[in-house]
Design an enzyme around this catalytic site. Structure first.
Site, PDB file in Angstrom:
ATOM      1  N   GLU A 304      51.650  46.703  35.097  1.00  0.00           N
ATOM      2  CA  GLU A 304      50.798  46.792  33.902  1.00  0.00           C
ATOM      3  C   GLU A 304      51.200  45.756  32.856  1.00  0.00           C
ATOM      4  O   GLU A 304      50.345  45.150  32.216  1.00  0.00           O
ATOM      5  CB  GLU A 304      50.867  48.202  33.291  1.00  0.00           C
ATOM      6  CG  GLU A 304      50.348  49.320  34.189  1.00  0.00           C
ATOM      7  CD  GLU A 304      48.836  49.278  34.414  1.00  0.00           C
ATOM      8  OE1 GLU A 304      48.163  48.402  33.851  1.00  0.00           O
ATOM      9  OE2 GLU A 304      48.334  50.130  35.187  1.00  0.00           O
ATOM     10  N   ARG A 308      48.596  42.725  31.873  1.00  0.00           N
ATOM     11  CA  ARG A 308      48.046  42.803  30.509  1.00  0.00           C
ATOM     12  C   ARG A 308      48.771  41.871  29.546  1.00  0.00           C
ATOM     13  O   ARG A 308      48.136  41.124  28.808  1.00  0.00           O
ATOM     14  CB  ARG A 308      48.126  44.238  29.981  1.00  0.00           C
ATOM     15  CG  ARG A 308      47.357  45.224  30.854  1.00  0.00           C
ATOM     16  CD  ARG A 308      47.320  46.613  30.260  1.00  0.00           C
ATOM     17  NE  ARG A 308      46.982  47.597  31.284  1.00  0.00           N
ATOM     18  CZ  ARG A 308      46.322  48.722  31.051  1.00  0.00           C
ATOM     19  NH1 ARG A 308      45.936  49.040  29.843  1.00  0.00           N
ATOM     20  NH2 ARG A 308      46.057  49.560  32.047  1.00  0.00           N
ATOM     21  N   ASP A 437      43.657  48.606  45.564  1.00  0.00           N
ATOM     22  CA  ASP A 437      42.533  47.736  45.177  1.00  0.00           C
ATOM     23  C   ASP A 437      42.872  46.264  44.960  1.00  0.00           C
ATOM     24  O   ASP A 437      42.364  45.375  45.649  1.00  0.00           O
ATOM     25  CB  ASP A 437      41.839  48.314  43.932  1.00  0.00           C
ATOM     26  CG  ASP A 437      42.809  48.689  42.788  1.00  0.00           C
ATOM     27  OD1 ASP A 437      44.030  48.533  42.965  1.00  0.00           O
ATOM     28  OD2 ASP A 437      42.327  49.127  41.723  1.00  0.00           O
ATOM     29  N   GLU A 573      35.108  47.585  36.015  1.00  0.00           N
ATOM     30  CA  GLU A 573      34.860  46.979  37.329  1.00  0.00           C
ATOM     31  C   GLU A 573      33.393  46.654  37.627  1.00  0.00           C
ATOM     32  O   GLU A 573      33.080  45.591  38.194  1.00  0.00           O
ATOM     33  CB  GLU A 573      35.447  47.849  38.448  1.00  0.00           C
ATOM     34  CG  GLU A 573      36.972  47.862  38.503  1.00  0.00           C
ATOM     35  CD  GLU A 573      37.615  48.748  37.433  1.00  0.00           C
ATOM     36  OE1 GLU A 573      36.891  49.598  36.849  1.00  0.00           O
ATOM     37  OE2 GLU A 573      38.823  48.602  37.169  1.00  0.00           O
TER      38      GLU A 573
HETATM   39  C1  DMJ Z   1      42.900  47.464  34.612  1.00  0.00           C
HETATM   40  O1  DMJ Z   1      44.150  47.596  34.090  1.00  0.00           O
HETATM   41  C2  DMJ Z   1      42.868  46.497  35.738  1.00  0.00           C
HETATM   42  O2  DMJ Z   1      41.580  46.094  35.982  1.00  0.00           O
HETATM   43  C3  DMJ Z   1      43.460  47.070  36.987  1.00  0.00           C
HETATM   44  O3  DMJ Z   1      43.351  46.189  38.048  1.00  0.00           O
HETATM   45  C4  DMJ Z   1      42.774  48.343  37.329  1.00  0.00           C
HETATM   46  N1  DMJ Z   1      42.736  49.246  36.252  1.00  0.00           N
HETATM   47  C5  DMJ Z   1      42.353  48.799  34.950  1.00  0.00           C
HETATM   48  C6  DMJ Z   1      40.868  48.838  34.653  1.00  0.00           C
HETATM   49  O4  DMJ Z   1      40.171  49.809  35.246  1.00  0.00           O
END
Ligand code: DMJ
Length: 673
Positions: A304, A308, A437, A573
């Site tokens: 994270e 970010r 994912d 998404e």
């Molecule tokens: C975000 O932090 C990123 O896109 C991550 O890959 C998946 N989750 C969240 C958004 O849904």
């Protein structure tokens, strides 16, 4: 005087001239008298003999000559003085740096330190030549300042400085080209950048404008303005009640802390740049410069904080050219490195960025597959920018290792990996949703980032998409929507996370980069499904998870929602994929779908006093049950992708030049297609 009478008298003639003068004046008779007194008297007599007019004319001539003489004396003296000084200066310069001559040192700009903290605002290219080339600029204090006009170099120190300035002036000129116009509408990454290798040496410069900067800007349209308005509203809430904290709690008008690193602010930096929110950007930049403390005894999640914070800082550096963001990126990058000190080199999930220690979660020594394989774009870019290989080495090793692992099912990976053994665990469950994912997303994106040379990444990606087609695709009833389900120990589940909606965009990106055309077909069918996950729900907002009906039942739609899954976290998404689809097809229906979604966010998640909130129940329009939390990715991703979706400017983050990380932070492609 000539006397003809004497000549006629007969004696041999002697030619001579006689001048009749007074007795004292006879030349050769009585001796030569040249005394001063005699001369003065003689001149005076002559002067007296002149008429008044003659005397006036002579006096005037004398006066005129005197004035001319004074003027020419002064200017010649100056010229002489400067010739003398210049030659002295030249001599000094040559003593300091043999062979170097300064063309015109007096107007060279002052030197600047590249890494200096610029205080409240960056002086990116602090000096520039007086007549700059046409460059559209961002905020005024991002602009290059006029040169200081020194009058003359007088000392050795001045000369040395001038040499530094000369070098700096050259840098400035290059830097000018590297600063983009505000809003990022014309950004362009480095050209011909090689992927990082053992040869990394020079830090790379940020993105540049060059030719595209000269293009006419594409005007912002109504829908984009609506996004700007939404962003401002969200930002107002954050600013009023959560400034400098991780997340806004818009209903209780407070905040929540996760890492204590101003997560929302950092995640939103490049969005503000792209949306052209100059004042907001400047304010946030000040916070990063003065208040972002990374030396903090706090556990952060590696994944994270990489996507970010590191991703956000790197992309903001590229867009703004402001070295502050690169410095902070380096700092957080270094602080995250202890995570890789594990027996298998598969990183731990958590790092204490103050203490430099890392650990897995308390209940397991496993890490999540998506997490350890979705930090590569950022660390690779950090190596490229800093010239320090260690970042890239650490993440490349993870990918190489995962490439060789057994336990995959036609390219599909399990969700967990052990940090001691380096092996997959909890085998047999395959999903493109949570925990797996972005593994798939980063296979393709790393391949693109590196200039499409890293074949193992492409192989793994292509194999995985075949695995998806073979094991996870099904069609729902009654509308026969193609969706991506899950496989658990051989059993298919018609469950699909909203997270999976990144896939149509990724497939389209792959097809755009020359991969199989049927990937684009699949992208088109899947984005329709993702849109239906919104359209078939009462609020027009998607839940976190849906289950598709595999059998037609009277009165049933394709999408079923379980009570535990009916929340919406303002996730990006679907909007992300709509953006890719619109960019690559130009089909306006994708913009219209995105517009519907924005309106529904405004209708059900907007908090009047500022901010947007997650909701608990997308099926209840009269009470969607606000959760009192605005996730940082709403500003970092959702609104950014909305703005890009509604834009008709393909150069607004050109997809042949930039690759978005999984948190929507654009990073340059090293070798543009
Ligand atoms: C975000 O932090 C990123 O896109 C991550 O890959 C998946 N989750 C969240 C958004 O849904």
């Amino acid at each position: 005087m000539y006397s003809g009478a004497a000549a006629a008298a007969g004696p041999p003639r002697r030619d001579f001239i006689s001048v009749t003068l007074g007795p004292e004046e006879v030349v050769g008779v009585g001796g030569y008298n040249n005394s001063k007194a005699w001369r003065r008297r003689s001149c005076w007599r002559k002067w007296k003999q002149l008429s008044r007019l003659q005397r006036s004319v002579i006096l005037f001539l004398f006066a005129f000559l005197a004035v001319c003489g004074v003027i020419s004396y002064t200017s010649m003296g100056e010229a002489w003085k400067s010739i003398t000084n210049k030659s002295l200066d030249d001599q000094r310069t040559e003593q300091e740096i043999p062979g170097l001559k300064l063309a015109n040192p007096a107007v060279l700009p002052a030197p600047q330190k590249a890494d200096a903290n610029h205080g409240d605002y960056p002086e990116l290219s602090p000096q520039k030549p007086p007549k700059p080339p046409h460059v559209r600029r961002g905020p005024s204090n991002l602009q290059i300042k006029a040169p200081r006009r020194d009058t003359r170099l007088k000392t050795q120190r001045d000369t040395i400085r001038a040499v530094e300035e000369l070098v700096q002036a050259d840098k400035v000129e290059k830097m000018e080209k590297s600063i983009i116009s505000w809003r990022g509408a014309v950004i362009e990454p480095d050209q011909s950048t090689e992927p990082p290798s053992s040869k990394i040496k020079e830090p790379k410069k940020p993105s540049s404008v060059e030719a595209e900067d000269l293009k006419e800007p594409v005007p912002i349209n109504e829908r984009q303005l609506a996004v700007i308005e939404a962003f401002r509203h969200a930002w107002k809430g954050y600013k009023d009640f959560a400034w400098g904290h991780d997340e806004l709690k818009p209903l209780s008008k407070s905040y929540s802390e996760w890492f204590g690193l101003g997560l929302t602010l950092i995640d939103a930096l490049d969005t503000m740049w792209i949306l052209g929110l100059k004042e907001e950007f400047e304010e946030a930049r000040k916070w990063v410069a003065n208040d972002l403390v990374l030396d903090k005894n706090v556990d952060v999640n590696l994944f994270e904080s990489t996507i970010r914070i590191l991703g956000g800082l790197l992309s903001t550096y590229h867009l703004s050219g402001d070295s502050l963001f690169l410095e902070k990126a380096k700092d957080i990058g270094n602080r995250l490195m202890p995570a890789f000190k594990t027996p298998s080199k598969i990183p731990y999930s958590d790092v204490n960025i103050g203490r430099g220690t890392a650990h897995p979660p308390r209940w397991t020594s496993d890490s999540t597959v998506a997490e350890v394989t979705s930090i590569q774009l950022e660390f690779r870019e950090l190596s490229r920018l800093t010239g320090d290989e260690k970042f890239q080495k650490a993440v490349d090793e993870v990918m190489k290792h995962v490439h060789t692992l057994s336990g995959k099912n036609d390219g599909l990976v399990p969700m967990f990996i052990n940090t001691n053994s380096g092996q997959f665990t909890h085998l047999g469950v395959y999903t493109l949703g949570a925990r797996a994912d972005s593994y798939y997303e980063y296979l393709l994106k790393q391949w693109i980032q590196g200039g499409k040379k890293e074949n193992e990444l492409l192989e793994d990606y292509m194999r995985a998409i075949e695995g998806v087609k073979k094991h996870l695709l099904q069609r729902s009833e009654p509308r026969k929507l193609t969706f991506v389900g899950e496989l658990a120990h051989g059993h298919f589940s018609a469950k699909m996370d909203h997270l999976v909606c990144f896939l149509p965009g990724t497939l389209a990106l792959g097809a755009h980069n020359g991969l199989a055309a049927d990937h684009m077909k699949l992208a088109e069918t899947l984005i329709e499904t993702c849109y239906q996950m919104y359209a078939q729900v009462e609020t027009g907002l998607s839940p976190e998870i849906v289950h598709f009906n595999l059998h037609a039942q009277k009165g049933h739609k394709d999408v079923e929602i379980k009570p535990a899954d009916r929340h919406n976290l303002l996730r990006p998404e679907t909007v992300e994929s709509l953006f890719y689809m619109y960019r690559f097809t130009g089909d306006k229906k994708y913009q219209d779908w995105g517009w519907e979604i924005l309106q529904n966010f405004n209708k059900y998640t907007r908090v009047p006093t500022g901010g947007y909130t997650s909701i608990n129940n997308v099926q209840n329009p009269s009470n969607p049950e606000p959760r009192d939390k605005m996730e940082s990715f709403f500003l970092g991703e959702t609104l950014k992708y909305m703005f890009l979706l509604f834009s008709d400017d393909i150069d607004l983050i050109n997809l042949d030049k930039y690759v978005f990380n999984t948190e929507a932070h654009p990073l340059p492609i090293w070798v543009p297609a």
